[in-house]
Design a protein around this motif. Structure first.
Motif, PDB file in Angstrom:
ATOM      1  N   ALA A 171       0.878  -1.108  -0.098  1.00  0.00           N
ATOM      2  CA  ALA A 171      -0.066  -0.010   0.016  1.00  0.00           C
ATOM      3  C   ALA A 171       0.823   1.370   0.111  1.00  0.00           C
ATOM      4  O   ALA A 171       1.718   1.168   0.764  1.00  0.00           O
ATOM      5  N   ALA A 172       0.268   2.119  -0.745  1.00  0.00           N
ATOM      6  CA  ALA A 172       1.290   3.401  -0.640  1.00  0.00           C
ATOM      7  C   ALA A 172       0.433   4.478   0.253  1.00  0.00           C
ATOM      8  O   ALA A 172      -0.568   5.016  -0.366  1.00  0.00           O
ATOM      9  N   THR A 173       0.694   4.598   1.538  1.00  0.00           N
ATOM     10  CA  THR A 173      -0.144   5.170   2.513  1.00  0.00           C
ATOM     11  C   THR A 173       0.263   6.825   2.282  1.00  0.00           C
ATOM     12  O   THR A 173      -0.723   7.440   2.673  1.00  0.00           O
ATOM     13  N   ALA A 174       1.376   7.085   2.170  1.00  0.00           N
ATOM     14  CA  ALA A 174       1.591   8.380   1.795  1.00  0.00           C
ATOM     15  C   ALA A 174       2.409   8.719   0.797  1.00  0.00           C
ATOM     16  O   ALA A 174       3.511   9.459   0.776  1.00  0.00           O
ATOM     17  N   ALA A 175       2.034   8.205  -0.231  1.00  0.00           N
ATOM     18  CA  ALA A 175       2.984   8.391  -1.448  1.00  0.00           C
ATOM     19  C   ALA A 175       2.595   9.852  -2.237  1.00  0.00           C
ATOM     20  O   ALA A 175       1.808  10.139  -2.461  1.00  0.00           O
ATOM     21  N   PRO A 176       4.198  10.568  -2.203  1.00  0.00           N
ATOM     22  CA  PRO A 176       4.028  11.775  -3.011  1.00  0.00           C
ATOM     23  C   PRO A 176       3.582  11.917  -4.454  1.00  0.00           C
ATOM     24  O   PRO A 176       3.208  12.836  -4.951  1.00  0.00           O
ATOM     25  N   ASN A 177       3.843  10.709  -5.055  1.00  0.00           N
ATOM     26  CA  ASN A 177       3.455  10.811  -6.442  1.00  0.00           C
ATOM     27  C   ASN A 177       2.423   9.613  -6.811  1.00  0.00           C
ATOM     28  O   ASN A 177       2.330   8.827  -7.787  1.00  0.00           O
ATOM     29  N   ALA A 178       1.495   9.447  -5.724  1.00  0.00           N
ATOM     30  CA  ALA A 178       0.580   8.082  -5.806  1.00  0.00           C
ATOM     31  C   ALA A 178      -0.231   8.403  -6.880  1.00  0.00           C
ATOM     32  O   ALA A 178      -0.429   9.520  -7.674  1.00  0.00           O
ATOM     33  N   LYS A 181       3.266  16.171   5.106  1.00  0.00           N
ATOM     34  CA  LYS A 181       3.729  16.842   3.848  1.00  0.00           C
ATOM     35  C   LYS A 181       3.977  16.063   2.484  1.00  0.00           C
ATOM     36  O   LYS A 181       3.339  16.630   1.720  1.00  0.00           O
ATOM     37  N   LYS A 182       4.393  15.059   2.636  1.00  0.00           N
ATOM     38  CA  LYS A 182       4.444  14.184   1.313  1.00  0.00           C
ATOM     39  C   LYS A 182       2.998  13.479   1.101  1.00  0.00           C
ATOM     40  O   LYS A 182       2.797  13.809  -0.260  1.00  0.00           O
ATOM     41  N   ALA A 183       1.933  13.442   2.124  1.00  0.00           N
ATOM     42  CA  ALA A 183       0.561  13.041   1.767  1.00  0.00           C
ATOM     43  C   ALA A 183      -0.326  14.354   0.917  1.00  0.00           C
ATOM     44  O   ALA A 183      -0.736  14.072   0.060  1.00  0.00           O
ATOM     45  N   LEU A 184       0.338  15.412   1.506  1.00  0.00           N
ATOM     46  CA  LEU A 184      -0.345  16.524   0.906  1.00  0.00           C
ATOM     47  C   LEU A 184       0.161  16.956  -0.336  1.00  0.00           C
ATOM     48  O   LEU A 184      -0.604  17.386  -1.414  1.00  0.00           O
ATOM     49  N   PHE A 185       1.634  16.652  -0.602  1.00  0.00           N
ATOM     50  CA  PHE A 185       2.047  16.915  -1.970  1.00  0.00           C
ATOM     51  C   PHE A 185       1.451  16.005  -2.856  1.00  0.00           C
ATOM     52  O   PHE A 185       0.976  16.400  -4.107  1.00  0.00           O
ATOM     53  N   GLY A 186       1.396  14.610  -2.709  1.00  0.00           N
ATOM     54  CA  GLY A 186       0.835  13.585  -3.481  1.00  0.00           C
ATOM     55  C   GLY A 186      -0.660  13.869  -3.753  1.00  0.00           C
ATOM     56  O   GLY A 186      -1.305  13.833  -5.150  1.00  0.00           O
ATOM     57  N   TYR A 187      -1.288  14.610  -2.731  1.00  0.00           N
ATOM     58  CA  TYR A 187      -2.769  14.875  -2.875  1.00  0.00           C
ATOM     59  C   TYR A 187      -3.103  15.945  -3.996  1.00  0.00           C
ATOM     60  O   TYR A 187      -4.050  16.183  -4.799  1.00  0.00           O
TER      61      TYR A 187
END
Length: 460
Positions: A38-45, A132-138
């Motif tokens: 799972a990609a729980t907090a992927a910046p480029n999800a 921050k990474k999650a927000l970036f990915g979002y």
């Protein structure tokens, strides 16, 4: 006792979630793990998934100490790894792996919250980094949208670039240890272990003794399942070899051991899913880079240290998408090689222009002859240092070109342009020296130098 034990375990858990979360999302941030996770907090999800039906929300797929994991949550977590997957058996395997990761995550978070470790400064710092990474990915997901559609031509091009996916397909057995780049002071000690014919067990023991959080994996992966960066590292390695290096994102240090590699050619149909995935990721990666490039161009960015600023520019250039060469850039590159033939010819012509004619001495002059210095400094001889300085200035773009070659430059392209440039330079030299009409032109040495200077100013 439990709280103290958790203080040692939690940094590793947070690091594992941070390091292994983005796997299978983009090529740039890929790290290898056991089957898709799972990609729980992927910046480029991958792109957000359409919300499931209301019925799915009520279905509980697992409980961890009473905490429910619903089908909706599982679908959301598994969605990035299910893009392009249609085989029901593969879908089930991916969801099982993702559910297993969600259970692990729930266990760790429950124990951490119960022990109060989530409120420690160290945990808050790592949580803030993940946020921050999650927000970036979002933000990236919302700007780019869903995965681009794949065209047959794009698949064919991808196959030509990656023969390792079909005819040259191999299965790699390798071991991997990852720990934070902040522990780089220990790299020399780890390299010492490697040089002493140490193994991965010795390295793990060293990391454990020095209380360095790390993630270790023992992997069997086909070429298509390995991130391009890791595959590039594994390809030249010999069985049993160990390498210590920075990961592509420069955030972690990776210890890589190739246990063995096995030829395993597969059919195009068998490789289709990873090929389609690779094409999608290539296209999406370019979209992300273009988006970030646009945002940075409109931002006011200042880097205090000039050396760091130069390194950042180098990193950006290395990660840039290989754009096709323009006609102007090809002409400029060929011109650099033409200069190797043109500068000596122009310099000789210039030096010989208006060269003082030796005066014949009479018998009377010979009678009063006195020794003269072998080399006299005159206005004419001063042309020599001038020509040397000018040659260096004319060749400066060539030195810069080779110190940091453009992304589009390949060995074949460089050889073609080099021979083309040298051929043009030699042809011009022959015209300057052998063609009678040109030989009659006055001040042709001056004209030749001026032409080179104009070429240097016009071409980058």
């Amino acid at each position: 006792m439990i709280k103290k034990s958790l203080q040692n375990v939690l940094p590793l858990a947070f690091f594992a979630l941070n390091s292994l979360g983005p796997i299978f999302i983009t090529q740039a941030n890929a790290q290898d793990v056991n089957t898709p996770v799972a990609a729980t907090a992927a910046p480029n999800a991958a792109a957000p998934v359409t919300a499931p039906s209301t019925k799915a929300k009520s279905v509980v797929v697992a409980r961890v100490n009473g905490e429910e994991i619903t089908e909706e949550q599982l679908n959301s977590e598994a969605a990035p790894n299910l893009q392009g997957v249609t085989d029901p058996q593969q879908i089930a395997q991916i969801k099982a792996a993702v559910l297993n990761d969600m259970i692990n995550q729930a266990v760790v978070l429950q124990v951490a919250n119960k022990a109060g470790l989530a409120n420690t400064p160290e945990a808050q710092l790592q949580i803030d980094q993940l946020r921050k990474k999650a927000l970036f990915g979002y933000y990236i997901n919302n700007q780019i949208g869903s995965m681009p559609q794949v065209k047959e031509q794009a698949v064919d091009d991808f196959i030509r670039k990656h023969p390792e996916l079909i005819d040259q397909h191999k299965t790699y057995h390798y071991q991997q240890i990852i720990f934070p780049a902040g522990e780089k002071d220990h790299v020399a000690a780890i390299q010492g272990i490697v040089q002493r014919d140490g193994n991965m067990v010795d390295i793990k023991s060293y990391l454990k003794t020095n209380k360095i959080a790390s993630v270790s994996t023992n992997l069997w992966r086909g070429s298509e399942q390995i991130s391009p960066a890791t595959l590039a590292d594994l390809t030249p390695m010999k069985a049993g070899q160990i390498k210590v290096m920075l990961t592509p994102d420069r955030k972690n240090i990776q210890v890589l051991k190739l246990v063995d590699v096995y030829p395993d050619p597969i059919t195009l149909e068998e490789a289709r899913i990873p090929i389609v995935r690779g094409v999608q990721l290539d296209a999406r990666d370019k979209m992300v880079k273009d988006l970030l490039s646009g945002l940075r161009s409109r931002a006011d960015i200042e880097i205090s240290d000039p050396k760091v600023a130069k390194e950042v520019s180098r990193v950006i250039a290395q990660s840039a998408t290989a754009a096709p060469a323009t006609l102007r850039s090809k002409i400029s590159t060929a011109w650099y090689f033409a200069l190797l033939a043109l500068i000596p010819a122009a310099a000789i012509l210039f030096y010989k222009t208006n060269k003082p004619v030796p005066v014949e001495k009479s018998v009377h002059d010979l009678a009063n002859f006195s020794a003269e210095p072998l080399f006299k400094v005159t206005l004419h001889t001063l042309r020599i240092p001038f020509l040397l300085i000018l040659s260096i200035w004319l060749l400066a773009p060539m030195f810069e070109f080779f110190s940091s070659p453009p992304v589009w430059v390949t060995l074949q392209t460089l050889i073609t342009l080099a021979f083309s440039g040298l051929a043009v330079g030699i042809a011009i030299d022959v015209v300057l020296w052998k063609l009678p009409i040109v030989k009659k032109i006055p001040y042709r040495g001056w004209i030749a130098l001026i032409a080179l200077i104009v070429g240097r100013l016009v071409l980058p």
